[in-house]
Design an enzyme around this catalytic site. Structure first.
Site, PDB file in Angstrom:
ATOM      1  N   HIS A  15     -27.036  -0.220  25.571  1.00 22.52           N
ATOM      2  CA  HIS A  15     -27.013  -1.374  24.689  1.00 22.52           C
ATOM      3  C   HIS A  15     -26.388  -2.580  25.393  1.00 22.52           C
ATOM      4  O   HIS A  15     -25.846  -2.461  26.491  1.00 22.52           O
ATOM      5  CB  HIS A  15     -26.258  -1.080  23.388  1.00 22.52           C
ATOM      6  N   GLU A  22      -4.873   7.071  11.693  1.00 21.13           N
ATOM      7  CA  GLU A  22      -5.152   5.723  11.195  1.00 21.13           C
ATOM      8  C   GLU A  22      -4.812   4.710  12.274  1.00 21.13           C
ATOM      9  O   GLU A  22      -3.689   4.680  12.786  1.00 21.13           O
ATOM     10  CB  GLU A  22      -4.332   5.433   9.940  1.00 21.13           C
ATOM     11  N   HIS A  36       2.050   7.101   1.745  1.00 22.18           N
ATOM     12  CA  HIS A  36       0.919   8.029   1.749  1.00 22.18           C
ATOM     13  C   HIS A  36       0.741   8.644   3.124  1.00 22.18           C
ATOM     14  O   HIS A  36       1.428   8.284   4.084  1.00 22.18           O
ATOM     15  CB  HIS A  36      -0.359   7.302   1.325  1.00 22.18           C
ATOM     16  N   HIS A  78      -2.628  10.845   5.650  1.00 26.53           N
ATOM     17  CA  HIS A  78      -4.044  11.219   5.746  1.00 26.53           C
ATOM     18  C   HIS A  78      -4.225  12.479   6.583  1.00 26.53           C
ATOM     19  O   HIS A  78      -3.362  12.830   7.393  1.00 26.53           O
ATOM     20  CB  HIS A  78      -4.853  10.105   6.429  1.00 26.53           C
ATOM     21  N   GLU A  94     -19.465   4.307  19.784  1.00 25.95           N
ATOM     22  CA  GLU A  94     -18.787   3.005  19.661  1.00 25.95           C
ATOM     23  C   GLU A  94     -18.912   2.486  18.233  1.00 25.95           C
ATOM     24  O   GLU A  94     -20.009   2.373  17.691  1.00 25.95           O
ATOM     25  CB  GLU A  94     -19.399   1.991  20.619  1.00 25.95           C
ATOM     26  N   GLU A 147     -11.093   6.580   1.597  1.00 18.81           N
ATOM     27  CA  GLU A 147      -9.793   6.061   1.177  1.00 18.81           C
ATOM     28  C   GLU A 147      -9.355   6.684  -0.143  1.00 18.81           C
ATOM     29  O   GLU A 147      -8.164   6.792  -0.442  1.00 18.81           O
ATOM     30  CB  GLU A 147      -9.870   4.527   1.063  1.00 18.81           C
ATOM     31  N   HIS A 199       3.441   7.191   5.840  1.00 13.37           N
ATOM     32  CA  HIS A 199       3.692   5.787   6.174  1.00 13.37           C
ATOM     33  C   HIS A 199       3.416   4.895   4.970  1.00 13.37           C
ATOM     34  O   HIS A 199       2.884   5.337   3.948  1.00 13.37           O
ATOM     35  CB  HIS A 199       2.827   5.350   7.362  1.00 13.37           C
ATOM     36  N   HIS A 212     -21.624   4.195  26.909  1.00 15.50           N
ATOM     37  CA  HIS A 212     -20.353   4.919  26.913  1.00 15.50           C
ATOM     38  C   HIS A 212     -20.670   6.405  27.061  1.00 15.50           C
ATOM     39  O   HIS A 212     -21.410   6.971  26.248  1.00 15.50           O
ATOM     40  CB  HIS A 212     -19.574   4.624  25.641  1.00 15.50           C
ATOM     41  N   ARG A 219       0.903  -1.160   0.000  1.00 17.39           N
ATOM     42  CA  ARG A 219       0.000   0.000   0.000  1.00 17.39           C
ATOM     43  C   ARG A 219       0.926   1.189   0.000  1.00 17.39           C
ATOM     44  O   ARG A 219       1.644   1.441   0.951  1.00 17.39           O
ATOM     45  CB  ARG A 219      -0.889  -0.015   1.252  1.00 17.39           C
TER      46      ARG A 219
END
Length: 470
Positions: free
Chosen positions: A407, A187, A181, A183, A368, A251, A226, A363, A178
């Site tokens: 939940h 990530e 690149h 972002h 979540e 992406e 990375h 939470h 990959r």
């Protein structure tokens, strides 16, 4: 002459005498008055109404005030079972009928989807109101196929409720890359199978190279360049799940090395790198994204940076964390207290045995994002104001619960249920319903729920997290 006021008083005393209870059969038994001990003064309006009633000689019904239990003001819940009405192994065409509710299908149906989602077609009677869709199977995501691998994503375009996080499922053949690149977002990754060598350099010129195996993690802060490359530790290469701390992440909007250099004039490249322009003759005219390559060198062969290596590693061996054993399964939590660089993503890996549940909880501040690795599960989301909806999950599915919504997760299959709970937070937090009740004054809990002393005594003052079958 007898005054009007005297007549009213006489009538009132007579009515009270007539409405008084009869004496008890036994003189030893105490009598209990059903009349309130406090009588409000009679207003002029009341006087005129009494007079009008007397004049018309029409009897009025007698009212009584009684002390009531707190729960007597509303009905009690229904204790009838509300289990899924079928599973994937149940034969036949399933119908939207639950007890006396619903009716048979008359039109076409996708029975394969119906088999996986019984609680959508024939929901439990506890479901009510409206809750956004909280399930997305990666199998429904468009797949980008490349030479050497593929990638498919989930974000708010396909799952609008998932505002805080998005994800990518990626596969690399052995040696496939990959490409280099970065972002706008952080990530976070969990390796499903095989091993992946990751490389990165931070803003201070400190580098990092590490091979990350099954059940292990990596994390790159926003803007950190990375790369990812599958090793041949597994002959099939590797597969992993990436989580990004923005629901709108795509992406396709990644900053790619080849894509950038393709859009910089060649003479500028020559000036920047201080080499002859011919050095750039083989830069790809389009992005590579995923491409086949020779196997990566050992981690030890990484270039030595004069600035050193990063102080906090970008990878973490979650597979080596000892799980906490619980009555119904296990849990492992990894957040910035142990994986120090991971400042925006916290995670738990949870297993739930057949018949057990991830206990009722919520939470307090963070959504979540869940990913189901194996097994089958069922979750009801309570969104307040009587809104509740139940969803069924299988391996490869994504779940999502907005912050503060109550939940649980129940194992509805015959094998271990294993899934990830991911949060856009530096620390994992949840609130257990049972622990909350156990640490609240018992009298108050009894007045709300009508629990017996035995039930109160059984409430756990520590979190159970995963509760085994009764």
């Amino acid at each position: 002459m007898i005054s009007f006021a005297s007549c009213v008083c006489a009538l009132l005393f007579a009515r009270l005498a007539l409405s008084a209870p009869a004496p008890a059969a036994s003189s030893s038994a105490p009598t209990v008055s059903t009349v309130s001990s406090v009588i409000a003064p009679i207003s002029p309006t009341a006087e005129s109404s009494v007079a009008a009633s007397s004049a018309s000689n029409k009897p009025r019904p007698t009212s009584t005030a009684t002390a009531t239990e707190p729960t007597a003001t509303v009905p009690f819940i229904d204790l009838d079972p509300n289990e899924p009405l079928w599973n994937e192994d149940t034969p036949g065409i399933h119908q939207p009928i639950h007890g006396s509710l619903g009716a048979k299908l008359l039109g076409p149906t996708n029975n394969a989807i119906v088999k996986q989602n019984p609680d959508l077609l024939a929901p439990p009677t506890t479901d009510h109101g409206s809750v956004p869709n909280a399930k997305w199977p990666f199998s429904l995501s468009h797949n980008r196929l490349q030479t050497g691998g593929w990638a498919r994503e989930e974000n708010i375009a396909v799952m609008p409720v998932a505002q805080a996080m998005a994800s990518v499922n990626m596969r690399l053949e052995a040696g496939a890359v990959r490409e280099l690149h970065w972002h706008k977002t952080a990530e976070w990754a969990y390796v499903l199978k095989g091993s992946t060598q990751v490389t990165a350099v931070d803003a201070d010129g400190r580098n990092f190279v590490s091979t990350v195996g099954p059940g292990d993690l990596w994390y790159f802060p926003p803007g950190i360049p990375h790369s990812l490359q599958a090793t041949n530790d597994d002959p099939d290469g590797s597969e992993f799940v990436l989580v990004f701390d923005s629901g709108s992440f795509s992406e396709d909007s990644t900053f790619l090395l080849t894509d950038w250099l393709d859009h910089v004039p060649a003479e500028v490249l020559a000036k920047n790198f201080q080499v002859n322009i011919s050095a750039f003759a083989h830069i790809p005219a389009e992005e590579l994204y995923i491409f086949p390559a020779a196997l990566p060198e050992p981690d030890s062969a990484a270039p030595k940076s004069p600035q050193g290596t990063v102080p906090d590693p970008f990878s973490f061996s979650m597979s080596k964390v000892k799980p906490t054993q619980l009555t119904g399964g296990t849990v492992k939590v990894v957040d910035s207290t142990t994986f120090k660089i991971s400042k925006t993503i916290a995670a738990a890996e949870v297993t739930v045995e057949p018949g057990a549940i991830r206990e009722l909880h919520w939470h307090p501040t963070q959504d979540e994002w869940s990913f189901f690795i194996e097994g089958e599960g069922r979750m009801t989301i309570f969104a307040s104001q009587s809104n509740a909806r139940t969803f069924n999950y299988q391996a490869g599915d994504i779940g999502y619960v907005p912050a503060t919504m109550g939940h649980y997760l129940e194992n509805t299959g015959n094998t271990t249920l294993r899934f990830l709970e991911i949060f856009k937070s530096e620390k994992f937090q949840d609130i257990s319903l049972a622990q909350w009740l156990a640490l609240t004054p018992p009298k108050l809990v009894k007045e709300h729920l009508g629990f017996s002393d035995d039930v109160i005594a059984r409430l756990s003052k520590t979190k159970l997290t995963v509760v085994g079958p009764k």
